[in-house]
Design a protein around this motif. Structure first.
Motif, PDB file in Angstrom:
ATOM      1  N   MET A   1      19.834  41.151 -10.647  1.00  0.00           N
ATOM      2  CA  MET A   1      18.646  41.899 -10.260  1.00  0.00           C
ATOM      3  C   MET A   1      17.427  41.290 -10.932  1.00  0.00           C
ATOM      4  O   MET A   1      17.404  41.135 -12.136  1.00  0.00           O
ATOM      5  CB  MET A   1      18.748  43.344 -10.719  1.00  0.00           C
ATOM      6  N   THR A   2      16.421  41.012 -10.153  1.00  0.00           N
ATOM      7  CA  THR A   2      15.158  40.514 -10.677  1.00  0.00           C
ATOM      8  C   THR A   2      14.082  41.532 -10.344  1.00  0.00           C
ATOM      9  O   THR A   2      14.106  42.125  -9.273  1.00  0.00           O
ATOM     10  CB  THR A   2      14.834  39.145 -10.040  1.00  0.00           C
ATOM     11  N   PRO A   3      13.139  41.744 -11.239  1.00  0.00           N
ATOM     12  CA  PRO A   3      12.103  42.744 -10.985  1.00  0.00           C
ATOM     13  C   PRO A   3      11.360  42.498  -9.665  1.00  0.00           C
ATOM     14  O   PRO A   3      10.971  41.377  -9.370  1.00  0.00           O
ATOM     15  CB  PRO A   3      11.166  42.597 -12.169  1.00  0.00           C
ATOM     16  N   THR A   4      11.216  43.547  -8.898  1.00  0.00           N
ATOM     17  CA  THR A   4      10.461  43.532  -7.654  1.00  0.00           C
ATOM     18  C   THR A   4       9.730  44.858  -7.539  1.00  0.00           C
ATOM     19  O   THR A   4       9.935  45.763  -8.338  1.00  0.00           O
ATOM     20  CB  THR A   4      11.384  43.390  -6.419  1.00  0.00           C
ATOM     21  N   ALA A   5       8.941  44.972  -6.488  1.00  0.00           N
ATOM     22  CA  ALA A   5       8.251  46.235  -6.240  1.00  0.00           C
ATOM     23  C   ALA A   5       9.215  47.285  -5.694  1.00  0.00           C
ATOM     24  O   ALA A   5       8.913  48.471  -5.708  1.00  0.00           O
ATOM     25  CB  ALA A   5       7.101  46.022  -5.260  1.00  0.00           C
ATOM     26  N   ASN A   6      10.383  46.868  -5.217  1.00  0.00           N
ATOM     27  CA  ASN A   6      11.361  47.809  -4.674  1.00  0.00           C
ATOM     28  C   ASN A   6      11.906  48.703  -5.786  1.00  0.00           C
ATOM     29  O   ASN A   6      11.914  48.307  -6.955  1.00  0.00           O
ATOM     30  CB  ASN A   6      12.523  47.049  -4.034  1.00  0.00           C
ATOM     31  N   PRO A   7      12.401  49.889  -5.417  1.00  0.00           N
ATOM     32  CA  PRO A   7      13.022  50.736  -6.442  1.00  0.00           C
ATOM     33  C   PRO A   7      14.193  50.010  -7.098  1.00  0.00           C
ATOM     34  O   PRO A   7      14.928  49.283  -6.440  1.00  0.00           O
ATOM     35  CB  PRO A   7      13.512  51.953  -5.650  1.00  0.00           C
ATOM     36  N   TRP A   8      14.331  50.212  -8.389  1.00  0.00           N
ATOM     37  CA  TRP A   8      15.457  49.640  -9.116  1.00  0.00           C
ATOM     38  C   TRP A   8      16.574  50.665  -9.133  1.00  0.00           C
ATOM     39  O   TRP A   8      16.353  51.842  -9.372  1.00  0.00           O
ATOM     40  CB  TRP A   8      15.072  49.308 -10.545  1.00  0.00           C
ATOM     41  N   ARG A   9      17.789  50.190  -8.895  1.00  0.00           N
ATOM     42  CA  ARG A   9      18.981  51.036  -8.908  1.00  0.00           C
ATOM     43  C   ARG A   9      20.076  50.282  -9.636  1.00  0.00           C
ATOM     44  O   ARG A   9      19.966  49.096  -9.868  1.00  0.00           O
ATOM     45  CB  ARG A   9      19.455  51.343  -7.493  1.00  0.00           C
ATOM     46  N   ALA A  74       2.831  44.095 -13.077  1.00  0.00           N
ATOM     47  CA  ALA A  74       3.102  45.328 -12.333  1.00  0.00           C
ATOM     48  C   ALA A  74       4.578  45.562 -12.040  1.00  0.00           C
ATOM     49  O   ALA A  74       5.051  46.698 -12.090  1.00  0.00           O
ATOM     50  CB  ALA A  74       2.297  45.360 -11.036  1.00  0.00           C
ATOM     51  N   ASP A  75       5.329  44.517 -11.720  1.00  0.00           N
ATOM     52  CA  ASP A  75       6.745  44.713 -11.392  1.00  0.00           C
ATOM     53  C   ASP A  75       7.590  45.030 -12.619  1.00  0.00           C
ATOM     54  O   ASP A  75       8.702  45.518 -12.490  1.00  0.00           O
ATOM     55  CB  ASP A  75       7.322  43.473 -10.698  1.00  0.00           C
ATOM     56  N   TRP A  76       7.078  44.751 -13.800  1.00  0.00           N
ATOM     57  CA  TRP A  76       7.867  44.924 -15.010  1.00  0.00           C
ATOM     58  C   TRP A  76       7.656  46.247 -15.714  1.00  0.00           C
ATOM     59  O   TRP A  76       8.536  46.722 -16.430  1.00  0.00           O
ATOM     60  CB  TRP A  76       7.534  43.804 -16.002  1.00  0.00           C
ATOM     61  N   ILE A  77       6.491  46.839 -15.582  1.00  0.00           N
ATOM     62  CA  ILE A  77       6.129  47.940 -16.482  1.00  0.00           C
ATOM     63  C   ILE A  77       6.646  49.296 -16.016  1.00  0.00           C
ATOM     64  O   ILE A  77       7.336  49.414 -15.009  1.00  0.00           O
ATOM     65  CB  ILE A  77       4.613  47.983 -16.723  1.00  0.00           C
ATOM     66  N   ALA A  92      10.343  55.310 -17.068  1.00  0.00           N
ATOM     67  CA  ALA A  92      11.105  54.280 -17.784  1.00  0.00           C
ATOM     68  C   ALA A  92      10.678  52.917 -17.274  1.00  0.00           C
ATOM     69  O   ALA A  92      10.252  52.775 -16.126  1.00  0.00           O
ATOM     70  CB  ALA A  92      12.606  54.467 -17.575  1.00  0.00           C
ATOM     71  N   GLY A  93      10.798  51.932 -18.122  1.00  0.00           N
ATOM     72  CA  GLY A  93      10.486  50.570 -17.711  1.00  0.00           C
ATOM     73  C   GLY A  93      10.446  49.659 -18.912  1.00  0.00           C
ATOM     74  O   GLY A  93      10.883  50.015 -20.010  1.00  0.00           O
ATOM     75  N   PHE A  94       9.923  48.499 -18.688  1.00  0.00           N
ATOM     76  CA  PHE A  94       9.740  47.527 -19.763  1.00  0.00           C
ATOM     77  C   PHE A  94       8.289  47.604 -20.226  1.00  0.00           C
ATOM     78  O   PHE A  94       7.418  48.068 -19.507  1.00  0.00           O
ATOM     79  CB  PHE A  94      10.048  46.115 -19.251  1.00  0.00           C
ATOM     80  N   HIS A  95       8.049  47.100 -21.409  1.00  0.00           N
ATOM     81  CA  HIS A  95       6.684  47.049 -21.923  1.00  0.00           C
ATOM     82  C   HIS A  95       5.897  45.931 -21.251  1.00  0.00           C
ATOM     83  O   HIS A  95       4.669  45.932 -21.293  1.00  0.00           O
ATOM     84  CB  HIS A  95       6.683  46.863 -23.434  1.00  0.00           C
ATOM     85  N   GLY A  96       6.605  44.996 -20.646  1.00  0.00           N
ATOM     86  CA  GLY A  96       5.979  43.876 -19.960  1.00  0.00           C
ATOM     87  C   GLY A  96       7.040  42.855 -19.610  1.00  0.00           C
ATOM     88  O   GLY A  96       8.224  43.072 -19.865  1.00  0.00           O
ATOM     89  N   PRO A  97       6.624  41.738 -19.035  1.00  0.00           N
ATOM     90  CA  PRO A  97       7.588  40.698 -18.703  1.00  0.00           C
ATOM     91  C   PRO A  97       8.182  40.068 -19.962  1.00  0.00           C
ATOM     92  O   PRO A  97       7.682  40.290 -21.071  1.00  0.00           O
ATOM     93  CB  PRO A  97       6.771  39.682 -17.907  1.00  0.00           C
ATOM     94  N   PRO A  98       9.251  39.291 -19.812  1.00  0.00           N
ATOM     95  CA  PRO A  98       9.889  38.680 -20.980  1.00  0.00           C
ATOM     96  C   PRO A  98       8.938  37.783 -21.765  1.00  0.00           C
ATOM     97  O   PRO A  98       8.109  37.082 -21.190  1.00  0.00           O
ATOM     98  CB  PRO A  98      11.009  37.827 -20.373  1.00  0.00           C
ATOM     99  N   VAL A  99       9.087  37.830 -23.079  1.00  0.00           N
ATOM    100  CA  VAL A  99       8.371  36.945 -23.990  1.00  0.00           C
ATOM    101  C   VAL A  99       9.428  36.341 -24.907  1.00  0.00           C
ATOM    102  O   VAL A  99      10.176  37.075 -25.576  1.00  0.00           O
ATOM    103  CB  VAL A  99       7.310  37.713 -24.813  1.00  0.00           C
ATOM    104  N   ASP A 100       9.511  35.030 -24.896  1.00  0.00           N
ATOM    105  CA  ASP A 100      10.485  34.325 -25.731  1.00  0.00           C
ATOM    106  C   ASP A 100      11.899  34.868 -25.550  1.00  0.00           C
ATOM    107  O   ASP A 100      12.642  35.054 -26.529  1.00  0.00           O
ATOM    108  CB  ASP A 100      10.084  34.380 -27.216  1.00  0.00           C
ATOM    109  N   LEU A 127      18.874  47.688 -18.255  1.00  0.00           N
ATOM    110  CA  LEU A 127      19.746  46.638 -18.773  1.00  0.00           C
ATOM    111  C   LEU A 127      20.257  45.737 -17.651  1.00  0.00           C
ATOM    112  O   LEU A 127      20.364  44.517 -17.827  1.00  0.00           O
ATOM    113  CB  LEU A 127      20.907  47.247 -19.560  1.00  0.00           C
ATOM    114  N   ASP A 128      20.551  46.316 -16.491  1.00  0.00           N
ATOM    115  CA  ASP A 128      20.971  45.506 -15.341  1.00  0.00           C
ATOM    116  C   ASP A 128      19.859  44.563 -14.906  1.00  0.00           C
ATOM    117  O   ASP A 128      20.107  43.399 -14.601  1.00  0.00           O
ATOM    118  CB  ASP A 128      21.376  46.393 -14.160  1.00  0.00           C
ATOM    119  N   ILE A 129      18.633  45.069 -14.863  1.00  0.00           N
ATOM    120  CA  ILE A 129      17.486  44.223 -14.483  1.00  0.00           C
ATOM    121  C   ILE A 129      17.337  43.084 -15.483  1.00  0.00           C
ATOM    122  O   ILE A 129      17.202  41.916 -15.108  1.00  0.00           O
ATOM    123  CB  ILE A 129      16.193  45.059 -14.398  1.00  0.00           C
TER     124      ILE A 129
END
Length: 181
Positions: A1-9, A74-77, A92-100, A127-129
Motif C-alpha cells: 500500500m502506498t499513500p494515495t487520496a483514496n481511503p486507506w483500509r 496531503a496524502d500522508w497527513i 489518524a495518520g502520519f505526521h508527514g511523508p518519510p524522512v530518512d 502500519l500496512d501503509i
C-alpha cells in the motif's frame, strides 16, 4: 500500500471495520479555524463536534500550516477514522511523508467511541501503509506516560521505547519505534 487520496483500509484481522479517509486541504483549513459547517460542506463524511474539539483543532492547525508550506504532504497527513457504519470516530495518520526512512504516526479516537478497537484498527492500517512504502524502515509513535491505553496499544504491536521528548502541548512523551522488515 502506498499513500494515495483514496481511503486507506487493511485486510488484517480487526481492521476491516474502519477506513482512514483523506480530507481535502480546504476542509483541514476549515477545521483548523473551528468551522465545522464549512468543513462538512467540503467532505461527504459525516463530521462530529469532536473534530473541532480543542485537541483536534490543534492538530488541524498544525496540518493546515503544513499543507500551506508543503502541499505534497496531503496524502500522508492526518485523516478521519470512519467506521463502517459511516460514523467518524476519530483521526489518524502520519505526521508527514518519510524522512530518512522513518514515519511518525498519530491517532485519537473520540471519547464516545473509545474501547471498541478503532485505534487498533487505525494503527494497523497505518502500519500496512508504512510497510508498503519502499524506503520506510521505521515507524515512530510518541505517547504521554499517563496515556496507558495508547501505551498498551503500541506495546501490542511491538514498538520499543527509544527515548523521551518534550512536546509543547503534551509535556513529556515516551518515543517508541517499530522496525519494519
Amino acid at each position: 500500500m502506498t499513500p494515495t487520496a483514496n481511503p486507506w483500509r487493511s485486510s488484517a484481522a480487526g481492521a476491516g471495520d474502519v477506513r482512514l479517509v483523506r480530507l481535502p486541504p480546504a476542509a483541514i483549513h476549515a477545521l483548523a479555524d473551528g468551522d465545522l459547517a464549512a468543513a462538512q460542506r467540503l467532505t461527504p463524511e459525516v463530521l462530529t463536534d469532536h473534530v473541532v474539539s480543542s485537541g483536534c483543532r490543534a492538530v488541524w492547525r498544525m496540518r493546515s500550516r503544513q499543507l500551506l508550506a508543503s502541499p505534497g504532504d496531503a496524502d500522508w497527513i492526518t485523516r478521519l477514522i470512519v467506521h463502517a457504519s459511516g460514523t467518524t470516530v476519530g483521526r489518524a495518520g502520519f505526521h508527514g511523508p518519510p524522512v530518512d526512512g522513518m514515519v511518525e504516526v498519530g491517532y485519537e479516537v473520540d471519547p464516545g467511541h473509545r474501547r471498541r478497537g478503532h485505534a487498533r484498527a487505525a494503527l494497523r492500517i497505518l502500519l500496512d501503509i508504512a510497510d508498503g512504502e519502499p524506503g520506510v524502515h521505521t515507524v515512530r509513535a510518541s505517547v504521554r506516560p499517563d496515556n496507558l491505553p495508547s501505551q498498551r496499544l503500541v506495546d501490542a504491536f511491538g514498538f520499543q521505547a527509544v527515548g523521551r521528548q518534550w512536546d509543547e502541548d503534551d509535556g513529556w512523551e515516551t518515543v517508541l519505534e517499530l522496525g519494519l522488515a
